[in-house]
Design a protein around this motif. Structure first.
Motif, PDB file in Angstrom:
ATOM      1  N   VAL A  38       0.842  -1.194   0.000  1.00 38.53           N
ATOM      2  CA  VAL A  38       0.000   0.000   0.000  1.00 38.53           C
ATOM      3  C   VAL A  38       0.882   1.250   0.000  1.00 38.53           C
ATOM      4  O   VAL A  38       0.679   2.184  -0.766  1.00 38.53           O
ATOM      5  N   ALA A  39       1.915   1.227   0.850  1.00 38.85           N
ATOM      6  CA  ALA A  39       2.828   2.366   0.871  1.00 38.85           C
ATOM      7  C   ALA A  39       3.676   2.394  -0.393  1.00 38.85           C
ATOM      8  O   ALA A  39       3.994   3.452  -0.919  1.00 38.85           O
ATOM      9  N   TYR A  40       4.026   1.213  -0.877  1.00 37.04           N
ATOM     10  CA  TYR A  40       4.874   1.135  -2.073  1.00 37.04           C
ATOM     11  C   TYR A  40       4.202   1.783  -3.273  1.00 37.04           C
ATOM     12  O   TYR A  40       4.825   2.511  -4.041  1.00 37.04           O
ATOM     13  N   PHE A  41       2.914   1.539  -3.443  1.00 41.91           N
ATOM     14  CA  PHE A  41       2.201   2.062  -4.598  1.00 41.91           C
ATOM     15  C   PHE A  41       1.476   3.370  -4.322  1.00 41.91           C
ATOM     16  O   PHE A  41       0.855   3.919  -5.206  1.00 41.91           O
ATOM     17  N   GLY A  42       1.507   3.854  -3.105  1.00 36.91           N
ATOM     18  CA  GLY A  42       0.817   5.101  -2.815  1.00 36.91           C
ATOM     19  C   GLY A  42      -0.672   4.946  -3.037  1.00 36.91           C
ATOM     20  O   GLY A  42      -1.277   3.977  -2.631  1.00 36.91           O
ATOM     21  N   GLY A  43      -1.291   5.941  -3.705  1.00 40.80           N
ATOM     22  CA  GLY A  43      -2.734   5.910  -3.917  1.00 40.80           C
ATOM     23  C   GLY A  43      -3.160   5.115  -5.114  1.00 40.80           C
ATOM     24  O   GLY A  43      -4.330   5.062  -5.438  1.00 40.80           O
ATOM     25  N   SER A  44      -2.225   4.473  -5.826  1.00 45.56           N
ATOM     26  CA  SER A  44      -2.572   3.811  -7.074  1.00 45.56           C
ATOM     27  C   SER A  44      -3.390   2.545  -6.877  1.00 45.56           C
ATOM     28  O   SER A  44      -4.066   2.099  -7.786  1.00 45.56           O
ATOM     29  N   LEU A  45      -3.299   1.932  -5.717  1.00 48.16           N
ATOM     30  CA  LEU A  45      -3.984   0.658  -5.509  1.00 48.16           C
ATOM     31  C   LEU A  45      -5.479   0.769  -5.771  1.00 48.16           C
ATOM     32  O   LEU A  45      -6.087  -0.153  -6.300  1.00 48.16           O
ATOM     33  N   ALA A  46      -6.076   1.881  -5.395  1.00 47.93           N
ATOM     34  CA  ALA A  46      -7.525   2.048  -5.524  1.00 47.93           C
ATOM     35  C   ALA A  46      -7.979   2.017  -6.972  1.00 47.93           C
ATOM     36  O   ALA A  46      -9.161   1.824  -7.241  1.00 47.93           O
ATOM     37  N   TYR A  47      -7.067   2.192  -7.922  1.00 47.96           N
ATOM     38  CA  TYR A  47      -7.432   2.205  -9.341  1.00 47.96           C
ATOM     39  C   TYR A  47      -7.040   0.912 -10.049  1.00 47.96           C
ATOM     40  O   TYR A  47      -7.218   0.794 -11.256  1.00 47.96           O
ATOM     41  N   LEU A  52      -7.789  -0.751 -18.855  1.00 49.28           N
ATOM     42  CA  LEU A  52      -9.133  -0.220 -19.086  1.00 49.28           C
ATOM     43  C   LEU A  52      -9.964  -0.235 -17.805  1.00 49.28           C
ATOM     44  O   LEU A  52     -10.809   0.633 -17.589  1.00 49.28           O
ATOM     45  N   TYR A  53      -9.718  -1.227 -16.963  1.00 50.22           N
ATOM     46  CA  TYR A  53     -10.383  -1.259 -15.650  1.00 50.22           C
ATOM     47  C   TYR A  53      -9.998  -0.016 -14.846  1.00 50.22           C
ATOM     48  O   TYR A  53     -10.862   0.678 -14.281  1.00 50.22           O
ATOM     49  N   GLY A  54      -8.690   0.270 -14.798  1.00 47.97           N
ATOM     50  CA  GLY A  54      -8.228   1.459 -14.080  1.00 47.97           C
ATOM     51  C   GLY A  54      -8.812   2.731 -14.658  1.00 47.97           C
ATOM     52  O   GLY A  54      -9.189   3.652 -13.919  1.00 47.97           O
ATOM     53  N   LEU A  55      -8.892   2.800 -15.998  1.00 45.09           N
ATOM     54  CA  LEU A  55      -9.485   3.967 -16.641  1.00 45.09           C
ATOM     55  C   LEU A  55     -10.946   4.123 -16.236  1.00 45.09           C
ATOM     56  O   LEU A  55     -11.418   5.240 -15.979  1.00 45.09           O
ATOM     57  N   ALA A  56     -11.677   3.017 -16.163  1.00 47.59           N
ATOM     58  CA  ALA A  56     -13.091   3.083 -15.778  1.00 47.59           C
ATOM     59  C   ALA A  56     -13.248   3.602 -14.348  1.00 47.59           C
ATOM     60  O   ALA A  56     -14.179   4.366 -14.045  1.00 47.59           O
ATOM     61  N   VAL A  57     -12.349   3.201 -13.451  1.00 47.61           N
ATOM     62  CA  VAL A  57     -12.403   3.706 -12.073  1.00 47.61           C
ATOM     63  C   VAL A  57     -12.183   5.217 -12.059  1.00 47.61           C
ATOM     64  O   VAL A  57     -12.895   5.972 -11.381  1.00 47.61           O
ATOM     65  N   GLY A 110     -17.631  11.973  -8.438  1.00 49.65           N
ATOM     66  CA  GLY A 110     -16.926  12.517  -7.283  1.00 49.65           C
ATOM     67  C   GLY A 110     -16.514  11.454  -6.294  1.00 49.65           C
ATOM     68  O   GLY A 110     -15.847  11.736  -5.291  1.00 49.65           O
ATOM     69  N   ARG A 111     -16.899  10.195  -6.567  1.00 42.84           N
ATOM     70  CA  ARG A 111     -16.553   9.079  -5.680  1.00 42.84           C
ATOM     71  C   ARG A 111     -16.111   7.886  -6.505  1.00 42.84           C
ATOM     72  O   ARG A 111     -16.560   7.696  -7.631  1.00 42.84           O
ATOM     73  N   LYS A 112     -15.242   7.072  -5.903  1.00 40.75           N
ATOM     74  CA  LYS A 112     -14.816   5.849  -6.581  1.00 40.75           C
ATOM     75  C   LYS A 112     -15.964   4.835  -6.557  1.00 40.75           C
ATOM     76  O   LYS A 112     -16.820   4.869  -5.670  1.00 40.75           O
ATOM     77  N   PRO A 113     -15.963   3.903  -7.503  1.00 45.86           N
ATOM     78  CA  PRO A 113     -17.033   2.888  -7.494  1.00 45.86           C
ATOM     79  C   PRO A 113     -16.893   1.888  -6.360  1.00 45.86           C
ATOM     80  O   PRO A 113     -17.824   1.152  -6.061  1.00 45.86           O
ATOM     81  N   ARG A 160     -22.826   1.929 -19.669  1.00 41.88           N
ATOM     82  CA  ARG A 160     -22.475   0.605 -20.191  1.00 41.88           C
ATOM     83  C   ARG A 160     -20.955   0.467 -20.358  1.00 41.88           C
ATOM     84  O   ARG A 160     -20.369  -0.566 -20.026  1.00 41.88           O
ATOM     85  N   ALA A 161     -20.318   1.529 -20.865  1.00 44.63           N
ATOM     86  CA  ALA A 161     -18.866   1.486 -21.080  1.00 44.63           C
ATOM     87  C   ALA A 161     -18.132   1.290 -19.758  1.00 44.63           C
ATOM     88  O   ALA A 161     -17.186   0.494 -19.673  1.00 44.63           O
ATOM     89  N   LEU A 162     -18.560   1.999 -18.716  1.00 44.11           N
ATOM     90  CA  LEU A 162     -17.884   1.909 -17.429  1.00 44.11           C
ATOM     91  C   LEU A 162     -18.172   0.586 -16.735  1.00 44.11           C
ATOM     92  O   LEU A 162     -17.263  -0.058 -16.199  1.00 44.11           O
ATOM     93  N   VAL A 163     -19.429   0.168 -16.760  1.00 40.13           N
ATOM     94  CA  VAL A 163     -19.812  -1.056 -16.051  1.00 40.13           C
ATOM     95  C   VAL A 163     -19.120  -2.275 -16.654  1.00 40.13           C
ATOM     96  O   VAL A 163     -18.598  -3.134 -15.931  1.00 40.13           O
ATOM     97  N   ARG A 164     -19.083  -2.339 -17.974  1.00 37.99           N
ATOM     98  CA  ARG A 164     -18.429  -3.493 -18.595  1.00 37.99           C
ATOM     99  C   ARG A 164     -16.930  -3.488 -18.314  1.00 37.99           C
ATOM    100  O   ARG A 164     -16.332  -4.544 -18.081  1.00 37.99           O
ATOM    101  N   ALA A 165     -16.300  -2.328 -18.328  1.00 38.65           N
ATOM    102  CA  ALA A 165     -14.859  -2.251 -18.056  1.00 38.65           C
ATOM    103  C   ALA A 165     -14.551  -2.609 -16.610  1.00 38.65           C
ATOM    104  O   ALA A 165     -13.423  -3.013 -16.300  1.00 38.65           O
ATOM    105  N   LEU A 166     -15.533  -2.492 -15.703  1.00 39.98           N
ATOM    106  CA  LEU A 166     -15.328  -2.777 -14.284  1.00 39.98           C
ATOM    107  C   LEU A 166     -15.719  -4.200 -13.911  1.00 39.98           C
ATOM    108  O   LEU A 166     -15.746  -4.542 -12.719  1.00 39.98           O
ATOM    109  N   ASP A 167     -15.990  -5.040 -14.886  1.00 44.03           N
ATOM    110  CA  ASP A 167     -16.339  -6.432 -14.583  1.00 44.03           C
ATOM    111  C   ASP A 167     -15.138  -7.130 -13.950  1.00 44.03           C
ATOM    112  O   ASP A 167     -14.008  -6.977 -14.426  1.00 44.03           O
TER     113      ASP A 167
END
Length: 748
Positions: free
Chosen positions: A353-362, A388-393, A401-404, A447-454
Motif C-alpha cells: 500500500v505504501a509502495y504504490f501510494g494511492g494507485s492501488l484504488a485504481y 481499461l479497468y483502471g481507466l473506468a475507475v 466525485g466518488r470511486k465505485p 455501459r462502457a464503465l460497467v463493462r470495463a469494471l467487470d
C-alpha cells in the motif's frame, strides 16, 4: 566519483576493483544490497546484518555501509545518528582511527540539515586529524566519497534553481514515491520540457520513446548520470495540470453545476497559477464548453481509451492509471503520462500500500492479485483490459466525485488492505453504486464503465478501441439515439418483429406490382386471346407468381436465419464470439440488397417463363406481346427493388444494426460496409426515380389503338410512383443521416 581525502592511516577509498570474499561477494555487492534495503524500508535496516564475515572485505564494507546509513538517515530525517553512536554500537570501529572520508561525509550531511555546523567542532573532536580535516572541510563544494555503485539517490536534495546536466530546473510539477518532475529549460535546444528525475533502473524510457500518439505525453529522450545513479527522462511539457486537480474541484462542486466549463475553468486556474497565458478560444474549447458533465467524461475517456489501445497494440501497458497520471493541455486534451513499465510483479516487504501510494484504488483485481504476497498472480497475467479497468475507475470517480469501490477507509498492512480491495471488486457489476451516477448519464457511458469494471477480464472490453467507440456514442446525439432508443420506441419493439416487418416491407410492394402487371397484361395481351387461352394463361401466371412468391418467402427466411438467431440470443443475454457478431452485422447491412435482388431475379424469371409456358401450351403470342410482357416485368421488378430496398434498410439500420454496437468488436470492415451501403442507396434512389420513366418508355411499345385502354393504369403508375418516390426520398435522407452517425462511431 570522488573528491576523497588523501589516504591516511585507517582511511578507505572506494574503487571499482573491490576485494571479494571466499564466496565471490565484493564490497560493491554488500553495499548495493544495503542500499536496496534502504530504498524499500520504512524503518532503518540493521547495518550489522549486512556485514560480511570475511576479514578481507569486512573493514572496507563497514565504512561504506556507514556512509550509506548516514546519507539515508540524515537525508530522510529518519533517526539521524552521529559517528560517536556508530562507534558505541560497533566496537570494532574503536580499533583504528575513523577514516577522514567518513568524517567528511558526516560533516556535509549535517551541514545540509543544519547550516550552523562548524568546522571547528570537528577539528576539536578529532585533534589527531585536525589539520587534514581543516583542509577537507574548508570548502562547501561537496563531492561524495561513496562508491558510485551504491550511492543513494536522495531526490529531496534536488531543488528548483539547480542545473542538472543540460537542464535548468524552473519549478516543480509533481512527485511520486520514486521520482520528481520539474519544468525545466533544456539549454541545448532552448525549449521548455518536463524532466522526470528518478533512480537509474528499469527500461521505461526506451519503451516510452517508441510511443507517438496524440493522447500520450511525448517522451523525447533520456540521460543517465552514472556518477549519481540518476536518470533524467525529458518529455513534452503539458501545462494544464492533471485530472487529479479536476477531481478535487468536482468534489466541491454540486452535480448540477458540473459541465465542460468546469474542466476549462480548472485548466485556466492552473495556467494562471503557473504564470501561463490563458489560450485564446479554439474549436476544442468551444466544443468542451457546450458539453454536459457526462459528455465531458466521455470526451476525455474516449481519448484515453484510444491511447491505451495504441499502447496495447505496441505491447506496452500503463499499469498505473490514476488521475494524477493524466495531464491536460491548455485546450483540455488529456495525455497519459508515467507508464509504469518497470512494474515488477509481486511486491516484497510489509506494505505494498505504501509502495504504490494511492494507485492501488485504481487497480484491477488481477493487478491487485499480482502485488498480493499470497496470491499466485504475476505481472505477466496483465493486459490492456487491466488498464481499461483502471481507466473506468478514474472516469467513474470524475463523473460522480466518488470511486465505485469504497477504498477510502483502507487500513492495515498489505494483506488486510489488498484482501479488502479484492473482495470489494469480486462482486457482480450489478452491485456498483448506480445511485451515484447523474440523472443525465447516457446509457452508453454507463455501459462502457460497467463493462470495463467487470471482475472477469474476459467479460470486459476486448481492447481500448471497443471502449472508445462506446464512449464516442455518448458524444454523437444521433448515434446515441440509435444505439439506446427510448424505452417506448418502436425500434425496440420492432427488433422482436423481424419476420412480420420484413414480410410487409417486401410483400406489399411486390403484391402491388403483381396486381399492376396482371391487369396491365390482361388488357393488352390476355384479353386478345380466346377463352381457353386466357384460362391457360391465368393458370400459368398464377402458378408462376405463386411459385416465385414461395421461393421469395423461403429466400427471405434463409437470409434472416443467422441474424434472427444472433439477435434473439443477444436479447436473452447470450454471448457470441467476434466472428459471429461480425457476420451478423454484415448480414444486417446486406439484408436489403440480398432481398431485393432476389425479388428482381424472380420477376425476370417470371417474365421469361410465363410467355414461354403459354407458347408451349399451344397458344401463339406475337413478338410485340413478348416484348411488352417482359418490359412490364422489368417495370414491376424495379418497383419490387426500389421501394422494399429502402424500407428494409431503414428498418435494418435504424432498428437492427445498432443493437450490435454495445457488444464491441467493430472495425475497419464495418466502416467500409456502412460506406458501401450509403453509396449503394444512391443507385437504388435512381432506380426509384426511374420507375415512372420506365412505365412511360414501355408505353411506346403499345399499339396506338390500345393506349386508351391502359392510359388510366399508366397514370396510376406514374402518379403513384412519383408519390412513392417522395416517401423513398425521405427514407433515403433518414438512412443517409443514420449511416453517417454510425460511420462516425465505427470509424473511431
Amino acid at each position: 566519483m570522488a573528491h576523497p581525502a588523501p589516504p591516511v592511516s585507517g582511511a578507505t577509498v572506494a574503487s571499482d576493483r573491490s576485494p571479494v570474499d571466499s564466496r565471490g561477494n565484493s564490497v560493491a555487492d554488500v553495499v548495493e544490497r544495503f542500499a536496496d534495503a534502504w530504498r524499500t524500508a520504512h524503518t532503518p535496516p540493521d547495518l550489522r546484518a549486512y556485514l560480511p564475515d570475511s576479514p578481507a572485505i569486512r573493514r572496507v564494507s563497514l565504512i561504506e555501509l556507514i556512509k550509506v546509513d548516514l546519507a539515508n538517515r540524515w537525508g530522510r530525517n529518519t533517526e539521524p545518528k552521529r559517528l560517536a553512536e556508530y562507534v558505541a554500537d560497533l566496537p570494532e570501529l574503536r580499533t583504528w582511527p575513523l577514516p577522514p572520508d567518513l568524517i567528511y561525509e558526516e560533516f556535509h550531511l549535517r551541514r545540509r540539515a543544519d547550516s550552523s555546523v562548524q568546522v571547528a567542532e570537528y577539528t576539536a573532536a578529532y585533534p589527531e586529524q585536525a589539520e587534514q580535516l581543516s583542509e577537507m572541510l574548508a570548502t562547501d563544494d561537496y563531492h561524495s566519497t561513496m562508491m558510485s555503485a551504491a550511492e543513494p539517490v536522495n531526490l529531496d536534495e534536488i531543488e528548483v534553481g539547480q542545473k542538472i546536466d543540460d537542464f535548468d530546473l524552473m519549478t516543480g510539477l509533481g512527485r511520486g514515491a520514486f521520482a520528481r518532475v520539474f519544468l525545466a529549460r533544456q539549454r541545448s535546444m532552448q525549449r521548455l520540457v518536463a524532466v522526470k528525475i528518478s533512480r537509474d533502473k528499469g527500461t521505461e524510457p526506451q519503451t516510452l520513446a517508441q510511443l507517438d500518439h496524440d493522447y500520450i505525453v511525448r517522451v523525447f529522450d533520456q540521460r543517465v548520470l552514472a556518477s549519481r545513479k540518476l536518470r533524467l527522462l525529458y518529455m513534452q511539457y503539458v501545462p494544464g495540470g492533471t485530472l487529479f486537480t479536476v477531481l478535487e474541484r468536482v468534489r466541491t462542486t454540486p452535480p448540477e453545476q458540473r459541465s465542460g466549463l468546469l474542466l476549462l475553468d480548472v485548466i485556466d486556474s492552473v495556467l494562471t497559477g503557473k504564470g501561463e497565458i490563458r489560450p485564446s478560444e479554439s474549436s476544442l474549447r468551444a466544443q468542451l464548453a457546450a458539453l454536459s458533465w457526462p459528455e465531458t467524461i466521455a470526451w476525455l475517456g474516449r481519448r484515453l481509451a484510444e491511447a491505451l489501445d495504441y499502447a496495447g497494440n505496441a505491447g506496452v501497458l500503463h499499469r498505473d492509471i490514476k488521475p494524477a497520471n493524466v495531464l491536460l493541455t491548455a485546450d483540455g486534451v488529456p495525455k497519459l503520462a508515467d507508464f509504469n513499465i518497470s512494474f515488477s510483479g509481486n511486491v516484497s516487504g510489509d506494505s505494498p500500500v505504501a509502495y504504490f501510494g494511492g494507485s492501488l484504488a485504481y487497480m484491477s483485481p488481477e493487478q491487485l492479485a499480482a502485488v498480493h504476497p499470497d496470491r499466485p498472480g504475476t505481472a505477466e497475467d496483465l493486459d490492456t483490459r487491466s488498464d481499461l479497468y483502471g481507466l473506468a475507475v478514474v472516469l467513474w470517480e470524475l463523473l460522480t466525485g466518488r470511486k465505485p469501490f469504497d477504498d477510502d477507509s483502507v487500513t492495515g498492512g498489505d494483506r488486510t488492505a489488498l484482501d479488502g480491495m479484492l473482495e470489494r471488486r469480486s462482486g457482480s457489476p450489478k452491485a456498483l453504486p448506480y445511485q451515484d451516477l447523474p440523472a443525465d448519464c447516457p446509457a452508453a457511458l454507463q455501459r462502457a464503465l460497467v463493462r470495463a469494471l467487470d471482475p472477469d477480464p474476459d467479460k470486459r472490453w476486448r481492447c481500448g478501441a471497443d471502449m472508445a467507440q462506446q464512449l464516442e456514442v455518448c458524444l454523437d446525439a444521433r448515434a446515441r439515439d440509435l444505439v439506446d432508443p427510448p424505452p417506448s420506441s418502436w425500434r425496440l419493439r420492432a427488433r422482436r418483429l423481424m419476420h412480420p416487418v420484413m414480410a410487409l416491407a417486401i410483400a406489399v410492394p411486390n403484391a402491388l406490382a403483381i396486381w399492376y402487371s396482371y391487369n396491365h397484361n390482361r388488357t393488352l395481351i390476355i384479353g386478345k386471346l380466346d377463352a381457353q387461352a386466357q384460362h391457360r394463361f391465368d393458370q400459368i401466371a398464377t402458378l408462376t407468381y405463386g411459385l416465385c412468391f414461395l421461393i421469395g418467402f423461403i429466400a427471405t427466411n434463409v437470409l434472416l436465419a443467422n441474424l434472427w438467431s444472433v439477435s434473439s440470443g443477444l436479447r436473452k443475454g447470450k454471448s457470441y464470439d467476434t466472428d459471429t457478431l461480425a457476420r451478423a452485422r454484415s448480414d444486417t447491412l446486406l439484408l436489403g440488397k440480398r432481398n431485393v435482388l432476389t425479388c428482381f431475379a424472380l420477376w425476370v424469371i417470371a417474365g421469361i417463363i410465363v410467355p414461354l409456358s403459354v407458347r408451349a401450351s399451344g397458344n401463339h403470342l406475337s413478338a410485340e406481346s413478348y416484348v411488352h410482357f417482359f418490359i412490364t416485368q422489368i417495370v414491376c421488378g424495379a418497383i419490387a427493388m426500389a421501394y422494399p430496398y429502402f424500407m428494409v434498410n431503414f428498418y435494418a439500420v435504424r432498428s437492427l444494426y445498432p443493437m450490435f454496437l454495445p457488444h464491441g468488436g467493430l472495425g475497419g470492415k464495418d466502416a467500409l460496409r456502412l460506406a458501401e451501403l450509403d453509396r449503394r442507396s444512391t443507385y437504388f434512389l435512381a432506380i426509384a426515380a426511374a420507375v415512372p420513366l420506365l412505365g412511360v418508355a414501355g408505353a411506346t411499345f403499345i399499339p396506338a389503338e390500345d393506349i386508351p385502354q391502359v392510359i388510366v393504369a399508366l397514370r396510376v403508375l406514374c402518379v403513384g410512383s412519383a408519390l412513392a418516390f417522395i416517401g423513398v426520398y425521405w427514407l433515403f435522407r433518414m438512412l443517409e443521416q443514420d449511416l453517417a452517425a454510425l460511420e462516425r462511431v465505427v470509424t473511431r
